[in-house]
Design an enzyme around this catalytic site. Structure first.
Site, PDB file in Angstrom:
ATOM      1  N   ASN A   9     -38.442 -21.294 -41.826  1.00  0.00           N
ATOM      2  CA  ASN A   9     -39.071 -22.566 -41.470  1.00  0.00           C
ATOM      3  C   ASN A   9     -39.478 -22.472 -40.000  1.00  0.00           C
ATOM      4  O   ASN A   9     -38.627 -22.530 -39.119  1.00  0.00           O
ATOM      5  CB  ASN A   9     -38.055 -23.700 -41.700  1.00  0.00           C
ATOM      6  CG  ASN A   9     -38.578 -25.050 -41.250  1.00  0.00           C
ATOM      7  OD1 ASN A   9     -39.742 -25.186 -40.861  1.00  0.00           O
ATOM      8  ND2 ASN A   9     -37.718 -26.064 -41.282  1.00  0.00           N
ATOM      9  N   LYS A  11     -41.032 -24.500 -38.229  1.00  0.00           N
ATOM     10  CA  LYS A  11     -41.043 -25.820 -37.566  1.00  0.00           C
ATOM     11  C   LYS A  11     -42.322 -25.954 -36.716  1.00  0.00           C
ATOM     12  O   LYS A  11     -43.350 -25.394 -37.089  1.00  0.00           O
ATOM     13  CB  LYS A  11     -39.766 -26.010 -36.750  1.00  0.00           C
ATOM     14  CG  LYS A  11     -38.506 -25.789 -37.621  1.00  0.00           C
ATOM     15  CD  LYS A  11     -37.232 -26.235 -37.000  1.00  0.00           C
ATOM     16  CE  LYS A  11     -36.073 -25.983 -37.963  1.00  0.00           C
ATOM     17  NZ  LYS A  11     -34.781 -26.430 -37.458  1.00  0.00           N
ATOM     18  N   HIS A  96     -36.177 -32.298 -45.096  1.00  0.00           N
ATOM     19  CA  HIS A  96     -35.498 -31.648 -43.972  1.00  0.00           C
ATOM     20  C   HIS A  96     -34.841 -32.708 -43.082  1.00  0.00           C
ATOM     21  O   HIS A  96     -35.381 -33.794 -42.900  1.00  0.00           O
ATOM     22  CB  HIS A  96     -36.509 -30.814 -43.170  1.00  0.00           C
ATOM     23  CG  HIS A  96     -35.820 -29.890 -42.216  1.00  0.00           C
ATOM     24  ND1 HIS A  96     -35.346 -30.320 -40.999  1.00  0.00           N
ATOM     25  CD2 HIS A  96     -35.486 -28.588 -42.312  1.00  0.00           C
ATOM     26  CE1 HIS A  96     -34.753 -29.300 -40.382  1.00  0.00           C
ATOM     27  NE2 HIS A  96     -34.824 -28.243 -41.166  1.00  0.00           N
ATOM     28  N   GLU A  98     -34.691 -33.021 -40.021  1.00  0.00           N
ATOM     29  CA  GLU A  98     -35.531 -33.500 -38.907  1.00  0.00           C
ATOM     30  C   GLU A  98     -36.511 -34.555 -39.393  1.00  0.00           C
ATOM     31  O   GLU A  98     -36.840 -35.503 -38.676  1.00  0.00           O
ATOM     32  CB  GLU A  98     -36.251 -32.300 -38.248  1.00  0.00           C
ATOM     33  CG  GLU A  98     -35.259 -31.473 -37.437  1.00  0.00           C
ATOM     34  CD  GLU A  98     -35.546 -29.985 -37.379  1.00  0.00           C
ATOM     35  OE1 GLU A  98     -36.683 -29.563 -37.655  1.00  0.00           O
ATOM     36  OE2 GLU A  98     -34.608 -29.227 -37.044  1.00  0.00           O
ATOM     37  N   GLU A 168     -28.178 -27.791 -45.501  1.00  0.00           N
ATOM     38  CA  GLU A 168     -28.267 -27.564 -44.062  1.00  0.00           C
ATOM     39  C   GLU A 168     -27.434 -28.617 -43.340  1.00  0.00           C
ATOM     40  O   GLU A 168     -27.914 -29.730 -43.093  1.00  0.00           O
ATOM     41  CB  GLU A 168     -29.724 -27.680 -43.594  1.00  0.00           C
ATOM     42  CG  GLU A 168     -30.660 -26.674 -44.241  1.00  0.00           C
ATOM     43  CD  GLU A 168     -31.893 -26.429 -43.384  1.00  0.00           C
ATOM     44  OE1 GLU A 168     -32.165 -25.263 -43.090  1.00  0.00           O
ATOM     45  OE2 GLU A 168     -32.574 -27.394 -42.995  1.00  0.00           O
ATOM     46  N   GLY A 174     -29.836 -25.365 -35.242  1.00  0.00           N
ATOM     47  CA  GLY A 174     -30.289 -25.119 -33.875  1.00  0.00           C
ATOM     48  C   GLY A 174     -29.191 -25.224 -32.833  1.00  0.00           C
ATOM     49  O   GLY A 174     -29.464 -25.283 -31.632  1.00  0.00           O
ATOM     50  N   SER A 214     -28.408 -22.180 -38.174  1.00  0.00           N
ATOM     51  CA  SER A 214     -28.035 -21.082 -37.261  1.00  0.00           C
ATOM     52  C   SER A 214     -27.741 -19.768 -37.982  1.00  0.00           C
ATOM     53  O   SER A 214     -26.848 -19.024 -37.578  1.00  0.00           O
ATOM     54  CB  SER A 214     -26.854 -21.491 -36.372  1.00  0.00           C
ATOM     55  OG  SER A 214     -27.189 -22.608 -35.584  1.00  0.00           O
ATOM     56  N   GLY A 235     -34.314 -21.156 -39.289  1.00  0.00           N
ATOM     57  CA  GLY A 235     -35.187 -21.761 -38.282  1.00  0.00           C
ATOM     58  C   GLY A 235     -35.408 -20.766 -37.145  1.00  0.00           C
ATOM     59  O   GLY A 235     -36.224 -19.852 -37.244  1.00  0.00           O
TER      60      GLY A 235
HETATM   61  P1  13P Z   1     -31.835 -22.961 -37.245  1.00  0.00           P
HETATM   62  O1  13P Z   1     -31.773 -21.663 -38.011  1.00  0.00           O
HETATM   63  O2  13P Z   1     -32.631 -22.865 -35.988  1.00  0.00           O
HETATM   64  O3  13P Z   1     -30.469 -23.539 -37.035  1.00  0.00           O
HETATM   65  O4  13P Z   1     -32.632 -24.011 -38.153  1.00  0.00           O
HETATM   66  C1  13P Z   1     -32.252 -24.198 -39.473  1.00  0.00           C
HETATM   67  C2  13P Z   1     -33.242 -25.059 -40.132  1.00  0.00           C
HETATM   68  O5  13P Z   1     -33.356 -26.231 -39.834  1.00  0.00           O
HETATM   69  C3  13P Z   1     -34.121 -24.453 -41.153  1.00  0.00           C
HETATM   70  O6  13P Z   1     -34.803 -25.413 -41.873  1.00  0.00           O
END
Ligand code: 13P
Length: 252
Positions: A9, A11, A96, A98, A168, A174, A214, A235
């Site tokens: 992803n 983002k 997601h 976010e 997640e 993150g 992560s 991510g």
């Molecule tokens: P990270 O791998 O940066 O923690 O992000 C995970 C994520 O939100 C994937 O959709």
């Protein structure tokens, strides 16, 4: 046996030129890996068409990070399922954390999107996860159950077969903190049992449940070795081709 899935992803990262560089590096690296995993990349909307043209001759799947639930109309700034398909997407990430947190998407809105995407024959990566305060108040399973039951409300067996769940935990996204393989496995097992109750044992056994939060080369092996963890939604590490390729290599 469920095939492993490794999804990236991107983002809100990578403009068009940067996307070309990243996808070219992933593509070149993959030719040397002979991976048996299903690979999905989800660039921003502005790069989808170009990335699609660059992965045409590969096994890489293209996904978007969001879409609207209506077919068309006065929804300024939004993108429909047909638009995503017209630029080569066969996947879309929905729900997601976010989108839930920053853009206030509710389980009901996410349900409309999931329904529309599946009706349009897009495969869905359906994200769920608890926040840190929810985990600390011991409501993790309750929250996940609500997200699944409401998010998948009125979606039939034949449609839900095209859905992949991504667990997640919000506190692991993150942050560099990962759920331990045991914590993640416990949740994945819970999700699979819930899917069996809502649909059928067979469907639950076939459903892929990815872990996200992560994921990096140094924790991928222990997570992916767990029986109910079928892959990763990545991510940060998917923006670095060497790290993304290393996780794909670990997945086998
Ligand atoms: P990270 O791998 O940066 O923690 O992000 C995970 C994520 O939100 C994937 O959709």
């Amino acid at each position: 046996m469920r095939t492993k899935v490794i999804a990236g992803n991107w983002k809100m990262n990578k403009d068009l030129n940067e996307s070309v560089t990243l996808v070219s590096e992933i593509k070149n690296g993959l030719t040397k890996l002979n991976s048996s995993s299903e690979i999905i990349i989800c660039p921003p909307y502005t790069s989808l068409e170009t990335v699609n043209s660059l992965i045409k001759d590969t096994a890489i799947n293209l996904g978007a990070q969001n879409m609207h639930f209506e077919d068309s109309g006065a929804f300024t700034g939004e993108i429909s399922a047909d638009m995503l398909k017209s630029v080569g997407c066969n996947y879309v990430i929905l729900g997601h954390s976010e989108r839930r947190k920053i853009f206030l998407e509710t389980n009901e809105v996410i349900n409309k999107k999931v329904k529309k995407a599946l009706d349009k024959n897009l495969k869905v990566i359906f994200c769920i996860g608890e926040t840190l305060s929810e985990r600390e108040s011991n409501v993790t399973f309750k929250v996940l159950e609500e997200q699944i039951v409401n998010g998948l409300s009125n979606i039939d067996n034949d449609k839900v077969q095209n859905l992949t769940v991504a667990y997640e935990p919000v506190w692991a996204i993150g942050t560099g903190k990962t759920a331990s393989p045991e914590q993640a496995q416990e949740v994945h097992e819970f999700i699979r049992k819930l899917i069996a109750q809502l649909y059928s044992d067979n469907l639950a056994q076939d459903m892929k449940i990815l872990y996200g939060g992560s994921v990096k080369p140094n924790n991928a092996a222990s997570l992916l070795s767990k029986p109910d963890i079928d892959g990763a939604l990545i991510g940060g590490a998917c923006l670095k081709p060497d790290l993304f390729l290393e996780v794909i290599k670990i997945a086998g």
